[in-house]
Design an enzyme around this catalytic site. Structure first.
Site, PDB file in Angstrom:
ATOM      1  N   LYS A  54     -10.002   0.154  -0.170  1.00  0.00           N
ATOM      2  CA  LYS A  54     -10.963   0.686   0.801  1.00  0.00           C
ATOM      3  C   LYS A  54     -11.254   2.155   0.546  1.00  0.00           C
ATOM      4  O   LYS A  54     -12.268   2.667   0.985  1.00  0.00           O
ATOM      5  CB  LYS A  54     -10.475   0.459   2.225  1.00  0.00           C
ATOM      6  CG  LYS A  54      -9.211   1.193   2.549  1.00  0.00           C
ATOM      7  CD  LYS A  54      -8.863   1.004   4.008  1.00  0.00           C
ATOM      8  CE  LYS A  54      -7.582   1.723   4.331  1.00  0.00           C
ATOM      9  NZ  LYS A  54      -6.412   1.264   3.589  1.00  0.00           N
ATOM     10  N   LYS A  65      -0.783   7.994  -2.575  1.00  0.00           N
ATOM     11  CA  LYS A  65      -1.534   8.328  -1.364  1.00  0.00           C
ATOM     12  C   LYS A  65      -1.349   9.790  -0.974  1.00  0.00           C
ATOM     13  O   LYS A  65      -2.296  10.433  -0.517  1.00  0.00           O
ATOM     14  CB  LYS A  65      -1.133   7.405  -0.207  1.00  0.00           C
ATOM     15  CG  LYS A  65      -1.612   5.982  -0.429  1.00  0.00           C
ATOM     16  CD  LYS A  65      -1.617   5.138   0.819  1.00  0.00           C
ATOM     17  CE  LYS A  65      -2.207   3.771   0.482  1.00  0.00           C
ATOM     18  NZ  LYS A  65      -2.268   2.865   1.608  1.00  0.00           N
ATOM     19  N   LYS A  82      -7.645  -0.939  -8.818  1.00  0.00           N
ATOM     20  CA  LYS A  82      -7.555  -1.995  -7.806  1.00  0.00           C
ATOM     21  C   LYS A  82      -8.677  -1.813  -6.786  1.00  0.00           C
ATOM     22  O   LYS A  82      -9.018  -0.686  -6.426  1.00  0.00           O
ATOM     23  CB  LYS A  82      -6.160  -1.890  -7.179  1.00  0.00           C
ATOM     24  CG  LYS A  82      -6.043  -2.185  -5.710  1.00  0.00           C
ATOM     25  CD  LYS A  82      -4.664  -1.883  -5.177  1.00  0.00           C
ATOM     26  CE  LYS A  82      -4.811  -0.983  -3.959  1.00  0.00           C
ATOM     27  NZ  LYS A  82      -3.998  -1.364  -2.821  1.00  0.00           N
TER      28      LYS A  82
HETATM   29  N1  AQP Z   1      -7.236  -5.155  -4.738  1.00  0.00           N
HETATM   30  C1  AQP Z   1      -6.325  -5.960  -4.213  1.00  0.00           C
HETATM   31  N2  AQP Z   1      -6.004  -7.112  -4.830  1.00  0.00           N
HETATM   32  C2  AQP Z   1      -5.081  -7.948  -4.309  1.00  0.00           C
HETATM   33  N3  AQP Z   1      -4.445  -7.700  -3.141  1.00  0.00           N
HETATM   34  C3  AQP Z   1      -4.733  -6.565  -2.486  1.00  0.00           C
HETATM   35  N4  AQP Z   1      -4.282  -6.035  -1.329  1.00  0.00           N
HETATM   36  C4  AQP Z   1      -4.913  -4.857  -1.115  1.00  0.00           C
HETATM   37  N5  AQP Z   1      -5.757  -4.597  -2.103  1.00  0.00           N
HETATM   38  C5  AQP Z   1      -5.685  -5.633  -2.979  1.00  0.00           C
HETATM   39  C6  AQP Z   1      -3.310  -6.672  -0.455  1.00  0.00           C
HETATM   40  O1  AQP Z   1      -3.864  -6.763   0.843  1.00  0.00           O
HETATM   41  C7  AQP Z   1      -2.794  -6.757   1.795  1.00  0.00           C
HETATM   42  C8  AQP Z   1      -3.111  -5.842   2.929  1.00  0.00           C
HETATM   43  O2  AQP Z   1      -3.074  -4.540   2.442  1.00  0.00           O
HETATM   44  P1  AQP Z   1      -2.957  -3.294   3.334  1.00  0.00           P
HETATM   45  O3  AQP Z   1      -2.869  -3.601   4.755  1.00  0.00           O
HETATM   46  O4  AQP Z   1      -1.949  -2.399   2.717  1.00  0.00           O
HETATM   47  O5  AQP Z   1      -4.383  -2.801   3.096  1.00  0.00           O
HETATM   48  P2  AQP Z   1      -4.787  -1.501   2.534  1.00  0.00           P
HETATM   49  O6  AQP Z   1      -3.652  -0.709   2.004  1.00  0.00           O
HETATM   50  O7  AQP Z   1      -5.618  -0.990   3.625  1.00  0.00           O
HETATM   51  O8  AQP Z   1      -5.672  -1.955   1.365  1.00  0.00           O
HETATM   52  P3  AQP Z   1      -6.156  -0.937   0.337  1.00  0.00           P
HETATM   53  O9  AQP Z   1      -7.583  -1.130   0.170  1.00  0.00           O
HETATM   54  O10 AQP Z   1      -5.253  -1.104  -0.827  1.00  0.00           O
HETATM   55  O11 AQP Z   1      -5.944   0.462   1.029  1.00  0.00           O
HETATM   56  P4  AQP Z   1      -5.744   1.816   0.341  1.00  0.00           P
HETATM   57  O12 AQP Z   1      -7.052   2.188  -0.214  1.00  0.00           O
HETATM   58  O13 AQP Z   1      -5.337   2.674   1.494  1.00  0.00           O
HETATM   59  O14 AQP Z   1      -4.675   1.649  -0.696  1.00  0.00           O
HETATM   60  C9  AQP Z   1      -1.530  -6.360   1.038  1.00  0.00           C
HETATM   61  O15 AQP Z   1      -0.736  -7.509   0.853  1.00  0.00           O
HETATM   62  C10 AQP Z   1      -2.055  -5.857  -0.277  1.00  0.00           C
HETATM   63  O16 AQP Z   1      -1.139  -6.111  -1.328  1.00  0.00           O
END
Ligand code: AQP
Length: 332
Positions: A198, A112, A195
């Protein structure tokens, strides 16, 4: 009864399909077997810049989606992280027993901060995993339902729990990650090596639960597969098809070998069209339920207030024990 704890960030207006299949669905299931605590982690959200108006709205929308997904306030404790000040308080303590090098090895921070540029990444983003450690340890959680990307943070939680216990006496439960292999990592529909996230490079690869279902259906229909035509589960050589099969299987409950049989002799188009329909059928009532909770802010706020009260009673007890072990003078 074992305890479960997890949190989800209100950093977007909608959860995506990876969040739902990888994590939220397990939250719902664990209500039956665990004393479950779930929170919308707004303290985590501000580790990257947030617009205040959006953050407030997204936090409520996140809570509404959790209820719409099946969390039942009578069977779990649902709350907003910032309503329980003990999270920030225990995080400070945990910061003070974490090595700088140890924190520097967290791959999510590396990814990140690299994306943002080192100068723009905040100290909050750096200590994000340590706040997460505090989140989990405050509730003496046994199981933490998460996606695969969180495994390293749960390992850190175990390490710090054991370190604190070793130094100051038994205080915290060391948790295990609760990761369901089949849905541990849902991949981007356009880039099946990455993966679903968002912050996807191409919005067509990201399925947001609250988007117009027609838009999501189109994303499924234009998902990247490969130049072959055979529908077969093969993560290495057919990552796109395998991802679609995993999503199909998770939404319908049909095993993957059975799906391979069903699609024998059919093309990718059939799989994608079916999956688009299956998703729309599942997501439409989810929209309606989310909307109902959002249209009734009094009920939503009262669920969250009750949740915070219950969470605080547990968190305060753990924090007091930790403060005592460290040698802080009790406040009279
Ligand atoms: N692609 C995924 N497959 C399975 N599990 C996932 N999680 C996130 N992406 C996947 C799981 O969702 C939960 C909440 O995650 P978070 O609050 O950390 O959400 P996030 O970081 O906003 O999700 P993103 O999309 O992964 O954000 P960025 O782009 O910022 O990295 C967690 O349990 C996570 O494992």
């Amino acid at each position: 009864v074992p305890r479960a704890l997890s949190g989800i960030q209100p950093t977007a207006g909608s959860f995506h399909l990876g969040n739902y299949l990888g994590a939220v669905r397990q939250y719902v299931a664990l209500q039956d077997t665990h004393d479950a605590f779930y929170m919308v982690v707004d303290l985590h959200a501000i580790t990257v810049p947030q617009d205040p108006v959006e953050l407030r709205a997204n936090t409520r929308t996140a809570a509404a989606q959790l209820l719409a997904a099946g969390l039942d306030p009578d069977r779990c404790t649902l709350f907003i992280q910032s309503h329980v000040p003990e999270h920030a308080q225990l995080a400070w303590v945990m910061n003070c027993i974490t090595g700088f090098g140890e924190a520097s090895r967290m791959t999510q921070f590396k990814d990140k901060s690299a994306k943002q540029g080192a100068d723009r990444a905040t100290v909050g983003l750096f200590t994000y995993p340590i706040l997460q450690v505090a989140d989990i340890l405050l509730y003496q959680a046994d199981a933490v339902p998460v996606g695969e990307d969180q495994r390293q943070h749960i390992e850190l939680t175990r390490d710090l729990a054991e370190r604190f216990n070793g130094r100051f006496g038994q205080t915290f439960t060391a948790p295990v990650p609760y990761i369901v292999k089949e849905v541990a990592k849902i991949y981007d529909l356009q880039d099946p090596g990455a993966k679903m996230s968002k912050s996807a490079a191409n919005p067509k690869g990201l399925v947001n639960l609250l988007d117009d279902p027609k838009v999501s259906a189109k994303k499924f229909r234009s998902a990247v597969t490969d130049t072959d035509t055979v529908i077969r589960y093969d993560e290495k050589d057919k990552p796109g098809v395998s991802n679609l099969l995993r999503i199909h299987s998770a939404l319908t409950g049909t095993g993957i070998p059975e799906l391979e049989r069903q699609y024998e002799g059919k093309g990718y188009g059939a799989l994608k069209t079916d999956l688009a329909e299956i998703f729309v059928e599942w997501v439409t009532p989810f929209h309606d339920r989310t909307r109902e909770y959002l249209d009734d802010p009094e009920t939503l706020d009262s669920v969250l207030a009750k949740g915070a009260e219950k969470a605080r009673s547990v968190a305060a007890e753990t924090l007091a024990a930790a403060y005592d072990r460290i040698g802080f003078v009790p406040a009279k």
